[in-house]
Design an enzyme around this catalytic site. Structure first.
Site, PDB file in Angstrom:
ATOM      1  N   GLY A 173      30.032 -43.945 -14.503  1.00  0.00           N
ATOM      2  CA  GLY A 173      29.223 -43.918 -15.597  1.00  0.00           C
ATOM      3  C   GLY A 173      29.341 -45.201 -16.447  1.00  0.00           C
ATOM      4  O   GLY A 173      29.274 -45.147 -17.780  1.00  0.00           O
ATOM      5  N   ALA A 174      29.510 -46.556 -15.758  1.00  0.00           N
ATOM      6  CA  ALA A 174      29.414 -47.799 -16.308  1.00  0.00           C
ATOM      7  C   ALA A 174      28.460 -48.029 -17.127  1.00  0.00           C
ATOM      8  O   ALA A 174      28.549 -48.822 -17.961  1.00  0.00           O
ATOM      9  CB  ALA A 174      29.432 -48.707 -15.107  1.00  0.00           C
ATOM     10  N   ALA A 175      27.074 -47.457 -17.287  1.00  0.00           N
ATOM     11  CA  ALA A 175      26.155 -47.795 -17.906  1.00  0.00           C
ATOM     12  C   ALA A 175      25.930 -46.824 -19.242  1.00  0.00           C
ATOM     13  O   ALA A 175      25.082 -46.987 -19.897  1.00  0.00           O
ATOM     14  CB  ALA A 175      24.817 -47.642 -17.200  1.00  0.00           C
ATOM     15  N   GLN A 185      27.804 -44.956 -22.676  1.00  0.00           N
ATOM     16  CA  GLN A 185      28.149 -45.607 -24.004  1.00  0.00           C
ATOM     17  C   GLN A 185      29.779 -46.003 -23.984  1.00  0.00           C
ATOM     18  O   GLN A 185      30.237 -47.024 -24.430  1.00  0.00           O
ATOM     19  CB  GLN A 185      27.857 -44.817 -25.016  1.00  0.00           C
ATOM     20  CG  GLN A 185      28.180 -43.574 -25.323  1.00  0.00           C
ATOM     21  CD  GLN A 185      28.274 -43.084 -26.862  1.00  0.00           C
ATOM     22  OE1 GLN A 185      28.265 -43.801 -27.539  1.00  0.00           O
ATOM     23  NE2 GLN A 185      28.820 -41.839 -27.053  1.00  0.00           N
ATOM     24  N   ASN A 217      29.658 -30.273 -12.902  1.00  0.00           N
ATOM     25  CA  ASN A 217      30.941 -31.527 -12.662  1.00  0.00           C
ATOM     26  C   ASN A 217      31.628 -31.311 -11.222  1.00  0.00           C
ATOM     27  O   ASN A 217      31.887 -32.413 -10.765  1.00  0.00           O
ATOM     28  CB  ASN A 217      31.782 -31.357 -14.062  1.00  0.00           C
ATOM     29  CG  ASN A 217      31.164 -31.975 -15.287  1.00  0.00           C
ATOM     30  OD1 ASN A 217      30.776 -33.390 -14.960  1.00  0.00           O
ATOM     31  ND2 ASN A 217      30.862 -31.273 -16.073  1.00  0.00           N
ATOM     32  N   GLN A 251      33.618 -37.406  -5.346  1.00  0.00           N
ATOM     33  CA  GLN A 251      34.363 -38.606  -5.981  1.00  0.00           C
ATOM     34  C   GLN A 251      35.858 -38.529  -5.422  1.00  0.00           C
ATOM     35  O   GLN A 251      36.470 -39.390  -5.010  1.00  0.00           O
ATOM     36  CB  GLN A 251      34.615 -38.766  -7.549  1.00  0.00           C
ATOM     37  CG  GLN A 251      33.009 -39.185  -7.846  1.00  0.00           C
ATOM     38  CD  GLN A 251      32.606 -39.489  -9.282  1.00  0.00           C
ATOM     39  OE1 GLN A 251      33.589 -39.520 -10.042  1.00  0.00           O
ATOM     40  NE2 GLN A 251      31.690 -40.236  -9.740  1.00  0.00           N
ATOM     41  N   ASP A 289      43.191 -38.064 -28.160  1.00  0.00           N
ATOM     42  CA  ASP A 289      43.639 -37.002 -29.296  1.00  0.00           C
ATOM     43  C   ASP A 289      44.964 -37.180 -29.739  1.00  0.00           C
ATOM     44  O   ASP A 289      45.325 -37.390 -30.947  1.00  0.00           O
ATOM     45  CB  ASP A 289      43.696 -35.752 -28.323  1.00  0.00           C
ATOM     46  CG  ASP A 289      42.396 -35.278 -27.569  1.00  0.00           C
ATOM     47  OD1 ASP A 289      41.513 -35.105 -28.350  1.00  0.00           O
ATOM     48  OD2 ASP A 289      42.442 -35.298 -26.273  1.00  0.00           O
ATOM     49  N   HIS A 347      42.235 -30.857 -23.122  1.00  0.00           N
ATOM     50  CA  HIS A 347      41.416 -31.892 -23.873  1.00  0.00           C
ATOM     51  C   HIS A 347      40.110 -30.696 -24.256  1.00  0.00           C
ATOM     52  O   HIS A 347      39.023 -31.032 -23.723  1.00  0.00           O
ATOM     53  CB  HIS A 347      40.952 -33.098 -23.124  1.00  0.00           C
ATOM     54  CG  HIS A 347      39.751 -33.770 -23.983  1.00  0.00           C
ATOM     55  ND1 HIS A 347      40.020 -34.363 -25.142  1.00  0.00           N
ATOM     56  CD2 HIS A 347      38.528 -34.109 -23.772  1.00  0.00           C
ATOM     57  CE1 HIS A 347      39.101 -34.770 -25.748  1.00  0.00           C
ATOM     58  NE2 HIS A 347      38.115 -34.836 -24.823  1.00  0.00           N
TER      59      HIS A 347
HETATM   60  P1  NAX Z   1      26.996 -41.227 -21.630  1.00  0.00           P
HETATM   61  O1  NAX Z   1      26.270 -40.020 -21.444  1.00  0.00           O
HETATM   62  O2  NAX Z   1      26.791 -42.250 -22.599  1.00  0.00           O
HETATM   63  O3  NAX Z   1      27.374 -41.927 -20.173  1.00  0.00           O
HETATM   64  C1  NAX Z   1      27.588 -41.117 -18.881  1.00  0.00           C
HETATM   65  C2  NAX Z   1      27.110 -42.087 -17.855  1.00  0.00           C
HETATM   66  O4  NAX Z   1      27.719 -41.302 -16.564  1.00  0.00           O
HETATM   67  C3  NAX Z   1      25.613 -42.088 -17.811  1.00  0.00           C
HETATM   68  O5  NAX Z   1      25.236 -43.613 -17.650  1.00  0.00           O
HETATM   69  C4  NAX Z   1      25.340 -41.495 -16.421  1.00  0.00           C
HETATM   70  O6  NAX Z   1      24.487 -42.181 -15.622  1.00  0.00           O
HETATM   71  C5  NAX Z   1      26.742 -41.632 -15.735  1.00  0.00           C
HETATM   72  N1  NAX Z   1      26.967 -40.633 -14.750  1.00  0.00           N
HETATM   73  C6  NAX Z   1      26.468 -39.350 -14.713  1.00  0.00           C
HETATM   74  N2  NAX Z   1      26.744 -38.708 -13.292  1.00  0.00           N
HETATM   75  C7  NAX Z   1      27.224 -39.639 -12.643  1.00  0.00           C
HETATM   76  C8  NAX Z   1      27.802 -39.891 -11.207  1.00  0.00           C
HETATM   77  N3  NAX Z   1      28.039 -38.827 -10.462  1.00  0.00           N
HETATM   78  N4  NAX Z   1      28.366 -40.986 -10.826  1.00  0.00           N
HETATM   79  C9  NAX Z   1      28.450 -42.134 -11.682  1.00  0.00           C
HETATM   80  N5  NAX Z   1      27.936 -41.952 -13.060  1.00  0.00           N
HETATM   81  C10 NAX Z   1      27.414 -41.023 -13.348  1.00  0.00           C
HETATM   82  O7  NAX Z   1      28.377 -40.583 -21.975  1.00  0.00           O
HETATM   83  P2  NAX Z   1      29.779 -41.157 -22.555  1.00  0.00           P
HETATM   84  O8  NAX Z   1      29.495 -41.080 -23.984  1.00  0.00           O
HETATM   85  O9  NAX Z   1      30.049 -42.588 -21.973  1.00  0.00           O
HETATM   86  O10 NAX Z   1      30.868 -40.098 -22.331  1.00  0.00           O
HETATM   87  C11 NAX Z   1      31.328 -39.922 -20.803  1.00  0.00           C
HETATM   88  C12 NAX Z   1      32.388 -38.967 -20.744  1.00  0.00           C
HETATM   89  O11 NAX Z   1      33.330 -38.924 -21.517  1.00  0.00           O
HETATM   90  C13 NAX Z   1      31.573 -37.461 -21.250  1.00  0.00           C
HETATM   91  O12 NAX Z   1      31.861 -36.461 -20.261  1.00  0.00           O
HETATM   92  C14 NAX Z   1      32.269 -37.461 -22.681  1.00  0.00           C
HETATM   93  O13 NAX Z   1      32.241 -35.955 -22.735  1.00  0.00           O
HETATM   94  C15 NAX Z   1      33.638 -37.679 -22.185  1.00  0.00           C
HETATM   95  N6  NAX Z   1      34.711 -37.875 -23.391  1.00  0.00           N
HETATM   96  C16 NAX Z   1      35.998 -37.599 -23.355  1.00  0.00           C
HETATM   97  C17 NAX Z   1      36.764 -38.126 -23.870  1.00  0.00           C
HETATM   98  C18 NAX Z   1      38.389 -37.883 -23.698  1.00  0.00           C
HETATM   99  O14 NAX Z   1      39.062 -37.818 -24.776  1.00  0.00           O
HETATM  100  N7  NAX Z   1      38.738 -37.265 -22.630  1.00  0.00           N
HETATM  101  C19 NAX Z   1      36.484 -38.631 -25.148  1.00  0.00           C
HETATM  102  C20 NAX Z   1      35.118 -38.961 -25.462  1.00  0.00           C
HETATM  103  C21 NAX Z   1      34.005 -38.533 -24.542  1.00  0.00           C
HETATM  104  O15 NAX Z   1      33.559 -37.631 -25.098  1.00  0.00           O
END
Ligand code: NAX
Length: 327
Positions: free
Chosen positions: A11-13, A15, A105, A112, A159, A187
């Site tokens: 998910g490197a691209a 946020q 998921n 992975q 958290d 979480h």
């Molecule tokens: P974004 O939607 O900005 O980025 C996710 C990225 O993952 C996208 O660029 C997408 O293309 C990529 N992606 C999707 N499927 C993939 C795959 N099979 N292989 C590689 N890349 C893939 O989300 P972002 O805000 O960066 O959040 C990422 C995740 O963190 C979400 O699931 C979010 O719910 C989770 N979070 C977890 C937190 C925690 O405390 N554990 C807190 C923050 C966040 O809510």
């Protein structure tokens, strides 16, 4: 200089990826003496955006950044990986049931896990950030039978940090004076931030705050902080999530300071009545490169019922992914 440590970020691209990669490359995660070889894993549609991030990483001229490579194939991205940060996940779409979310998921975390099993370095450490983080970690672990189970963790450090900040603010002390706080369970909104063993500026937290504040303000504020950030920012937590991932891996590798502990989703060994094998948040210390659950804390009635409720949610998530054949 030692050999570079290979760090793969999925998910490197996204946020969080954007907030995370620069801090890893600058040495904040693994320390000022450790060069890093970065691997960025994305879905094919987001590879171009990842290339843009890689250009910016190059433009920082980080002395510790050995290389940046971009992949849309998990097997290649995890080959030889030392630290795997699984951030990319499928968000819940409109009208999506929980089982749909878990299944979508599973389609990410099963392959992975298999790729980590096939190619990761012997010392691999995995942190799952993508939600539902605990159960995604469980899925990945289940498909990596050759990797010790304790190398799979889920992030509850955000958290934890949120809870530390709220308690410090209430008590009117700097965050550095809060210790021994715990996030238990999932979480999710059922998580339980526990202050019953916490210390605030040398005093027991329970001498500083009362149960009405705990139940009425503290617990809901910590549990709903993610939603409050979305409401205010128009986007979910990113920099604070990246910061928590840095903290988690930093402490895992370098150890936690004596006299306190932190929180992480780790594989349960049955401690505190949490069923064995679940990835649940516990009070943990890191020593000699591995997490250990802090033992023998007294758990009162107030805490017990809340821990049980969050663990029950984890059990039901495990049952759901079992029935989908994902674990
Ligand atoms: P974004 O939607 O900005 O980025 C996710 C990225 O993952 C996208 O660029 C997408 O293309 C990529 N992606 C999707 N499927 C993939 C795959 N099979 N292989 C590689 N890349 C893939 O989300 P972002 O805000 O960066 O959040 C990422 C995740 O963190 C979400 O699931 C979010 O719910 C989770 N979070 C977890 C937190 C925690 O405390 N554990 C807190 C923050 C966040 O809510």
């Amino acid at each position: 200089m030692p050999a570079p440590v290979t760090v793969t970020v999925t998910g490197a691209a996204g946020q969080i990826g954007y907030a995370l990669l620069f801090r890893i490359a600058s040495g904040q995660m693994l320390g000022p003496d450790t060069p890093v070889a970065l691997r960025l894993l994305e879905i094919p549609q987001a590879v171009k955006a990842a290339e843009g991030t890689a250009m910016e990483l190059a433009d920082c001229a980080f002395p510790l950044l050995d290389s940046v490579n971009i992949y849309d194939d998990a097997t290649a991205a995890f080959d030889g990986v030392n630290v795997a940060l699984l951030v990319g996940a499928r968000p819940r779409g409109a009208g999506m049931e929980r089982s749909d979310l878990l299944e979508a998921n599973g389609g990410i975390f099963k392959p992975q896990g298999e790729a980590i099993n096939a190619g990761a370095a012997d010392d691999v450490r995995v942190l799952v950030v993508g939600n539902p983080a605990n159960t995604n970690a469980l899925i990945a672990k289940s498909h990596a039978p050759d990797v010790p189970a304790d190398r799979f963790t889920a992030m509850t450090r955000l958290d934890h940090n949120r809870a530390v900040s709220q308690l410090a603010s209430k008590a009117g002390v700097p965050v550095s004076q809060v210790s021994r706080l715990t996030i238990w369970g999932n979480h999710s909104a059922t998580q339980y931030p526990d202050v019953f063993h916490a210390m605030v500026g040398g005093r027991a937290a329970t001498d500083v705050v009362d149960e009405a504040w705990l139940g009425g303000e503290f617990i809901p504020t910590v549990a709903k902080r993610g939603a409050a950030i979305i409401d205010a920012r128009g986007a979910s937590s990113a920099a604070s999530a990246a910061n928590a991932a840095i903290d988690h891996v930093h402490d895992w590798v370098h150890g936690t300071p004596g006299g306190s502990w932190t929180s992480a989703g780790v594989v349960s060994d049955g401690s505190y009545g949490v069923p064995q094998g679940l990835v649940s948040s516990f009070p943990v210390v890191s020593a000699n490169g591995s997490w250990q659950i802090v033992q023998d804390l007294e758990i009162g009635e107030f805490s017990r019922s809340r821990i049980d409720a969050s663990v029950a949610e984890l059990v039901s998530e495990r049952e759901a992914v079992q029935s989908l054949g994902l674990v």
